[in-house]
Design an enzyme around this catalytic site. Structure first.
Site, mmCIF file in Angstrom:
data_model
loop_
_atom_site.group_PDB
_atom_site.id
_atom_site.type_symbol
_atom_site.label_atom_id
_atom_site.label_comp_id
_atom_site.label_asym_id
_atom_site.label_seq_id
_atom_site.Cartn_x
_atom_site.Cartn_y
_atom_site.Cartn_z
ATOM 1 N N ARG A 1 -42.999 -54.355 -37.537
ATOM 2 C CA ARG A 1 -42.402 -53.583 -36.444
ATOM 3 C C ARG A 1 -41.438 -54.438 -35.624
ATOM 4 O O ARG A 1 -41.378 -54.337 -34.386
ATOM 5 C CB ARG A 1 -43.495 -52.992 -35.535
ATOM 6 C CG ARG A 1 -44.399 -51.981 -36.236
ATOM 7 C CD ARG A 1 -43.726 -50.631 -36.427
ATOM 8 N NE ARG A 1 -43.458 -49.964 -35.183
ATOM 9 C CZ ARG A 1 -44.286 -49.102 -34.601
ATOM 10 N NH1 ARG A 1 -45.425 -48.781 -35.167
ATOM 11 N NH2 ARG A 1 -43.962 -48.543 -33.463
ATOM 12 N N ARG B 1 -39.082 -50.361 -29.791
ATOM 13 C CA ARG B 1 -38.822 -50.119 -28.364
ATOM 14 C C ARG B 1 -38.826 -51.355 -27.482
ATOM 15 O O ARG B 1 -38.389 -51.291 -26.342
ATOM 16 C CB ARG B 1 -39.832 -49.101 -27.827
ATOM 17 C CG ARG B 1 -39.492 -47.685 -28.265
ATOM 18 C CD ARG B 1 -40.618 -46.744 -27.955
ATOM 19 N NE ARG B 1 -41.817 -47.209 -28.636
ATOM 20 C CZ ARG B 1 -42.937 -46.502 -28.779
ATOM 21 N NH1 ARG B 1 -43.021 -45.310 -28.248
ATOM 22 N NH2 ARG B 1 -43.960 -46.998 -29.427
ATOM 23 N N ARG C 1 -31.859 -45.097 -30.187
ATOM 24 C CA ARG C 1 -32.827 -44.015 -30.379
ATOM 25 C C ARG C 1 -32.394 -42.744 -29.666
ATOM 26 O O ARG C 1 -32.654 -41.644 -30.118
ATOM 27 C CB ARG C 1 -34.169 -44.521 -29.859
ATOM 28 C CG ARG C 1 -35.290 -43.557 -29.802
ATOM 29 C CD ARG C 1 -35.954 -43.404 -31.150
ATOM 30 N NE ARG C 1 -37.266 -42.806 -30.997
ATOM 31 C CZ ARG C 1 -37.482 -41.516 -30.775
ATOM 32 N NH1 ARG C 1 -36.466 -40.676 -30.672
ATOM 33 N NH2 ARG C 1 -38.711 -41.050 -30.644
ATOM 34 N N ASP D 1 -40.567 -44.852 -41.579
ATOM 35 C CA ASP D 1 -41.945 -44.749 -41.112
ATOM 36 C C ASP D 1 -42.838 -44.401 -42.295
ATOM 37 O O ASP D 1 -42.369 -43.800 -43.271
ATOM 38 C CB ASP D 1 -42.089 -43.684 -40.017
ATOM 39 C CG ASP D 1 -43.398 -43.866 -39.257
ATOM 40 O OD1 ASP D 1 -43.446 -44.684 -38.328
ATOM 41 O OD2 ASP D 1 -44.407 -43.222 -39.636
ATOM 42 N N TYR E 1 -53.955 -39.957 -41.486
ATOM 43 C CA TYR E 1 -53.069 -39.194 -40.596
ATOM 44 C C TYR E 1 -52.972 -37.730 -41.031
ATOM 45 O O TYR E 1 -52.933 -36.825 -40.202
ATOM 46 C CB TYR E 1 -51.677 -39.838 -40.531
ATOM 47 C CG TYR E 1 -51.675 -41.114 -39.718
ATOM 48 C CD1 TYR E 1 -51.653 -41.058 -38.320
ATOM 49 C CD2 TYR E 1 -51.738 -42.357 -40.320
ATOM 50 C CE1 TYR E 1 -51.681 -42.214 -37.554
ATOM 51 C CE2 TYR E 1 -51.770 -43.526 -39.568
ATOM 52 C CZ TYR E 1 -51.741 -43.447 -38.186
ATOM 53 O OH TYR E 1 -51.776 -44.585 -37.426
HETATM 54 O O1 CP3 Z 1 -41.500 -52.787 -39.079
HETATM 55 C C1 CP3 Z 1 -40.402 -52.239 -38.784
HETATM 56 O O2 CP3 Z 1 -39.656 -52.647 -37.883
HETATM 57 C C2 CP3 Z 1 -39.927 -51.084 -39.672
HETATM 58 C C3 CP3 Z 1 -40.209 -49.772 -39.223
HETATM 59 C C4 CP3 Z 1 -41.628 -49.220 -39.139
HETATM 60 C C5 CP3 Z 1 -41.970 -48.214 -38.197
HETATM 61 N N1 CP3 Z 1 -43.248 -47.808 -38.438
HETATM 62 C C6 CP3 Z 1 -41.060 -47.701 -37.159
HETATM 63 C C7 CP3 Z 1 -41.609 -46.930 -36.030
HETATM 64 C C8 CP3 Z 1 -42.763 -49.456 -39.920
HETATM 65 C C9 CP3 Z 1 -42.967 -50.449 -41.031
HETATM 66 C C10 CP3 Z 1 -43.765 -48.543 -39.482
HETATM 67 C C11 CP3 Z 1 -45.105 -48.452 -40.112
HETATM 68 C C12 CP3 Z 1 -46.096 -47.542 -39.556
HETATM 69 N N2 CP3 Z 1 -45.892 -46.329 -38.963
HETATM 70 C C13 CP3 Z 1 -47.497 -47.746 -39.635
HETATM 71 C C14 CP3 Z 1 -48.161 -48.912 -40.333
HETATM 72 C C15 CP3 Z 1 -48.247 -50.121 -39.483
HETATM 73 C C16 CP3 Z 1 -49.157 -50.011 -38.302
HETATM 74 O O3 CP3 Z 1 -48.653 -50.080 -37.178
HETATM 75 O O4 CP3 Z 1 -50.387 -49.882 -38.514
HETATM 76 C C17 CP3 Z 1 -48.134 -46.665 -39.019
HETATM 77 C C18 CP3 Z 1 -49.611 -46.466 -38.862
HETATM 78 C C19 CP3 Z 1 -47.108 -45.759 -38.601
HETATM 79 C C20 CP3 Z 1 -47.281 -44.433 -37.956
HETATM 80 C C21 CP3 Z 1 -46.668 -44.398 -36.627
HETATM 81 N N3 CP3 Z 1 -45.296 -44.344 -36.409
HETATM 82 C C22 CP3 Z 1 -47.315 -44.405 -35.376
HETATM 83 C C23 CP3 Z 1 -48.809 -44.464 -35.170
HETATM 84 C C24 CP3 Z 1 -46.313 -44.338 -34.408
HETATM 85 C C25 CP3 Z 1 -46.512 -44.194 -32.924
HETATM 86 C C26 CP3 Z 1 -46.798 -45.481 -32.271
HETATM 87 C C27 CP3 Z 1 -45.571 -45.928 -31.526
HETATM 88 O O5 CP3 Z 1 -45.326 -47.137 -31.523
HETATM 89 O O6 CP3 Z 1 -44.910 -45.065 -30.955
HETATM 90 C C28 CP3 Z 1 -45.045 -44.349 -35.068
HETATM 91 C C29 CP3 Z 1 -43.700 -44.318 -34.449
HETATM 92 C C30 CP3 Z 1 -42.765 -45.438 -34.811
HETATM 93 N N4 CP3 Z 1 -42.593 -45.966 -36.051
HETATM 94 C C31 CP3 Z 1 -41.863 -46.074 -33.916
HETATM 95 C C32 CP3 Z 1 -41.128 -46.997 -34.672
HETATM 96 C C33 CP3 Z 1 -40.023 -47.886 -34.198
HETATM 97 C C34 CP3 Z 1 -41.674 -45.724 -32.439
HETATM 98 C C35 CP3 Z 1 -41.005 -44.411 -32.350
HETATM 99 C C36 CP3 Z 1 -40.035 -44.308 -31.216
HETATM 100 O O7 CP3 Z 1 -38.941 -44.904 -31.255
HETATM 101 O O8 CP3 Z 1 -40.336 -43.568 -30.260
#
Ligand code: CP3
Length: 348
Positions: A28, A32, A41, A78, A154
């Site tokens: 990640r 943000r 975004r 994602d 999920y």
């Molecule tokens: O690593 C990176 O920079 C690449 C992008 C990436 C995202 N999500 C972008 C994202 C990767 C590799 C993921 C993986 C992901 N997504 C996982 C596995 C890793 C982990 O954290 O356990 C999971 C479970 C998800 C599902 C997911 N997506 C959740 C639970 C959330 C909400 C939590 C949050 O931080 O808001 C997301 C949203 C998400 N995925 C964001 C980003 C940048 C934030 C969304 C936003 O900009 O509002």
């Protein structure tokens, strides 16, 4: 593999070399905590559209590299694009996270309109191809997918933050029916990763974020077996494919995961003792991890001490420095810059 590819530090480590200092990237690493990400975004109507718009996704991928010059870029996307492409309604809600129309049994599963996942996911592969043509030669490109068990959590729970009661219950109550869901996900994840490799990803990571909530028998059936199948199919099709496995929270089952799945790299969460990982998991195979993301939020001397502890334990073998879980939104970017310089300045 071409000569320029074989020179990428991250790929050298994947093939068993020890580099001092080790290469690094952060799960990640886009997101943000970066003001430029928050600005970008705002240009997309919603998070999934953001993921499916190659110009925006390419830019989000490159933002952290401009500041910190990591050794790898990870595709901006994602894990939930796969359930979405299978026809499940998915949305991302402010302050809640992902919300899905829950699939609780075989009838729900059969009602999914699997549509044309290839068409929905086409822009993701376009993003990979553009990144491949844009990144410097030394920077590895990482593709990824959620592992079947984590995607199922999920899809069945409908959101994060639950005790996983619905999904675990389905797996015990009707293992055959639940096995259909895992089978569908195993095939979909294999296809998704395969397309990323064909589009230019140097390596792919399987995120099994909820691997740690299962009893041993269930872990073997829903984590180990599907992961081994995905790795086997990917390597049959693409003998040069490299896979990083991240079974977060696997604890005492990390060793079995490393031995049974065929992954090239084991990514460890923060709770895995670094010296144990060096003795048990590393053994010529690369390990990735395992700094606490809260040590990175808080910085200071503790960040330096923890970084040096991990480097001291794992830096003597093939190692990729990373966090034990993703960068948190409240992380000060200057702490990431400090971490990069701590790693780059490290020597025996
Ligand atoms: O690593 C990176 O920079 C690449 C992008 C990436 C995202 N999500 C972008 C994202 C990767 C590799 C993921 C993986 C992901 N997504 C996982 C596995 C890793 C982990 O954290 O356990 C999971 C479970 C998800 C599902 C997911 N997506 C959740 C639970 C959330 C909400 C939590 C949050 O931080 O808001 C997301 C949203 C998400 N995925 C964001 C980003 C940048 C934030 C969304 C936003 O900009 O509002």
């Amino acid at each position: 593999m071409s000569l320029s590819q074989s020179k990428k530090p991250l790929l050298r480590v994947l093939d068993g070399e020890t580099l001092t200092p080790p290469p690094f990237w952060l799960m990640r690493q886009a997101g943000r905590y970066l003001p430029e990400y928050r600005a970008l975004r705002e240009r997309a109507p919603d998070f999934l559209e953001f993921c499916y718009t190659p110009d925006l996704a390419v830019e989000a991928t490159l933002q952290p590299l401009r500041r910190f010059d990591m050794d790898a870029a990870i595709l901006f996307s994602d894990i939930l694009v796969v359930p979405h492409a299978l026809g499940q309604p998915v949305s991302f809600e402010e302050g809640i996270g992902p919300v899905l129309e829950a699939v609780r049994d075989l009838d729900d599963l059969r009602r999914l309109n699997s549509g044309r996942p290839e068409e929905v996911l086409g822009p993701v592969y376009e993003t990979v191809a553009t990144l491949k043509g844009t990144l410097p030669d030394k920077t590895a490109l990482i593709g990824f997918a959620g592992a079947p068990w984590t995607l199922a959590t999920y899809m069945v729970e409908g959101r994060g933050g639950t005790d996983h009661g619905h999904v675990k219950n389905w797996a015990y109550r009707d293992a055959e029916g639940f096995g259909e869901l895992i089978g569908l996900l195993t095939a979909s994840v294999t296809a998704h990763l395969s397309r990323q490799i064909e589009s230019g990803a140097d390596v792919v990571q399987l995120f099994d974020s909820w691997a740690g909530v299962l009893a041993e028998t269930q872990f073997r059936r829903w984590v180990l077996e599907p992961t081994a199948e995905i790795v086997r199919h990917l390597k049959d099709k693409h003998p040069e494919a490299r896979v990083i496995g991240f079974p977060r929270g696997a604890g005492a089952l990390y060793g079995d995961y490393a031995d049974a799945t065929g992954v090239d790299v084991i990514a460890i969460d923060e709770a895995v003792p670094a010296v144990w990982a060096a003795d048990t998991l590393q053994r010529g195979r690369a390990v990735q991890g395992n700094l606490s993301n809260l040590a990175l939020v808080n910085g200071g001397q503790t960040l330096a001490d923890e970084t040096h502890r991990i480097l001291g334990a794992l830096g003597g073998g093939p190692f990729i420095f990373n966090l034990g879980h993703g960068v948190l939104p409240g992380t000060p970017p200057e702490n990431v810059a400090r971490l990069a310089s701590l790693i780059r300045g490290w020597g025996p």
